[in-house]
Design a protein around this motif. Sequence first.
Motif, PDB file in Angstrom:
ATOM      1  N   VAL A  54       0.845  -1.189   0.000  1.00  0.00           N
ATOM      2  CA  VAL A  54       0.000   0.000   0.000  1.00  0.00           C
ATOM      3  C   VAL A  54       0.884   1.244   0.000  1.00  0.00           C
ATOM      4  N   SER A  81      -2.598   1.966  -4.302  1.00  0.00           N
ATOM      5  CA  SER A  81      -2.320   3.287  -3.756  1.00  0.00           C
ATOM      6  C   SER A  81      -3.601   3.926  -3.230  1.00  0.00           C
ATOM      7  N   PHE A  82      -3.464   4.720  -2.190  1.00  0.00           N
ATOM      8  CA  PHE A  82      -4.611   5.465  -1.685  1.00  0.00           C
ATOM      9  C   PHE A  82      -5.122   6.418  -2.762  1.00  0.00           C
ATOM     10  N   ALA A  86      -6.816   1.485  -2.903  1.00  0.00           N
ATOM     11  CA  ALA A  86      -6.281   0.891  -1.680  1.00  0.00           C
ATOM     12  C   ALA A  86      -7.334   0.817  -0.583  1.00  0.00           C
ATOM     13  N   GLU A  87      -8.164   1.851  -0.490  1.00  0.00           N
ATOM     14  CA  GLU A  87      -9.169   1.882   0.570  1.00  0.00           C
ATOM     15  C   GLU A  87     -10.086   0.662   0.516  1.00  0.00           C
ATOM     16  N   ASP A 105       3.408   4.089   2.817  1.00  0.00           N
ATOM     17  CA  ASP A 105       2.623   5.285   2.533  1.00  0.00           C
ATOM     18  C   ASP A 105       2.902   6.363   3.578  1.00  0.00           C
ATOM     19  N   HIS A 107      -0.057   8.429   4.271  1.00  0.00           N
ATOM     20  CA  HIS A 107      -1.436   8.890   4.123  1.00  0.00           C
ATOM     21  C   HIS A 107      -1.915   9.503   5.438  1.00  0.00           C
ATOM     22  N   HIS A 113     -11.214   3.695   5.581  1.00  0.00           N
ATOM     23  CA  HIS A 113     -10.643   2.357   5.683  1.00  0.00           C
ATOM     24  C   HIS A 113     -10.160   1.954   7.066  1.00  0.00           C
ATOM     25  N   SER A 136       2.418   8.566   9.012  1.00  0.00           N
ATOM     26  CA  SER A 136       1.026   8.549   8.558  1.00  0.00           C
ATOM     27  C   SER A 136       0.062   8.903   9.683  1.00  0.00           C
TER      28      SER A 136
END
Length: 267
Positions: A54, A81-82, A86-87, A105, A107, A113, A136
């Motif tokens: 991810v 990827s977000f 990915a979610e 990531d 994020h 998620h 993150s």
Amino acid sequence: MLLTPTIPVSVRLLMPLLFWLLAPARGFLAAGYSEFVRPALDSEPAAKARILIVTGGHEFDASGFVGMFQKMAGISYEVVSFGQGAEQRLTPRGARDCDAIIFYDMHQDREPHWKGILQLLAQGKGVVFLHHSLWSYDGTWNDYSRIVGGRASSKEKVAPGASPTSTYKHGEHVHVHIAHPSDPVTRGLQDFDITDETYNHYWVDPKVHVLLTTDNPTSEHIIAWSHLYEKSRIVYLELGHGPTAYENPNYSTLVRQAILWVVGEHP
């Protein structure tokens, strides 16, 4: 009157040998094909560990990073990827075909998620967190630091030190010390040197199992650890910013052995 055939002496001498050679075939016919299956040999490779990688929220050398996994024996992977799916994969249903998840990531938005991640951890899905994933959900998800076992923040002070927030520095020479050489994640490795980005003034949960340390003054002392969260095995590796890490065989070995440990292939 029945005539008894005369069997030459040479044939009679060979009969015990023929009987012995044909014994497996008789057993095959008697047992039936379905019961005559060759057992797996110990030397045959086991099934590959399937991982979901991810990414999102931080730029990186995608070809170099993915290329590292392409060279790993016993590993198959998928990258998401977000903002690009990915979610939806971070749920028990979405991640049902993977054995472990790697987060690479940075994020920040935990919706939608975060509940799915907690469900995966409750089920025992193994997770490896790499490098900038320590930053993150900075101040947006309190449970995240407990899941990872540490936290870096650009918003507030999270660890003792002169800096009010966590810091980073590129291109540092880092001498890495193997804290527990017999651990499944570090097994077979010796202290090594690497050029990488360092982080400093981040928080490390005192209950984690320390794997790697360094005395580089621009870095925190503890730079890798493992622990358990819910039913899941967790590993965090602070190393891994770019090609100088991806191409370092010590780093790729650490990542591979971390994957195998979190999926349960090592005790």
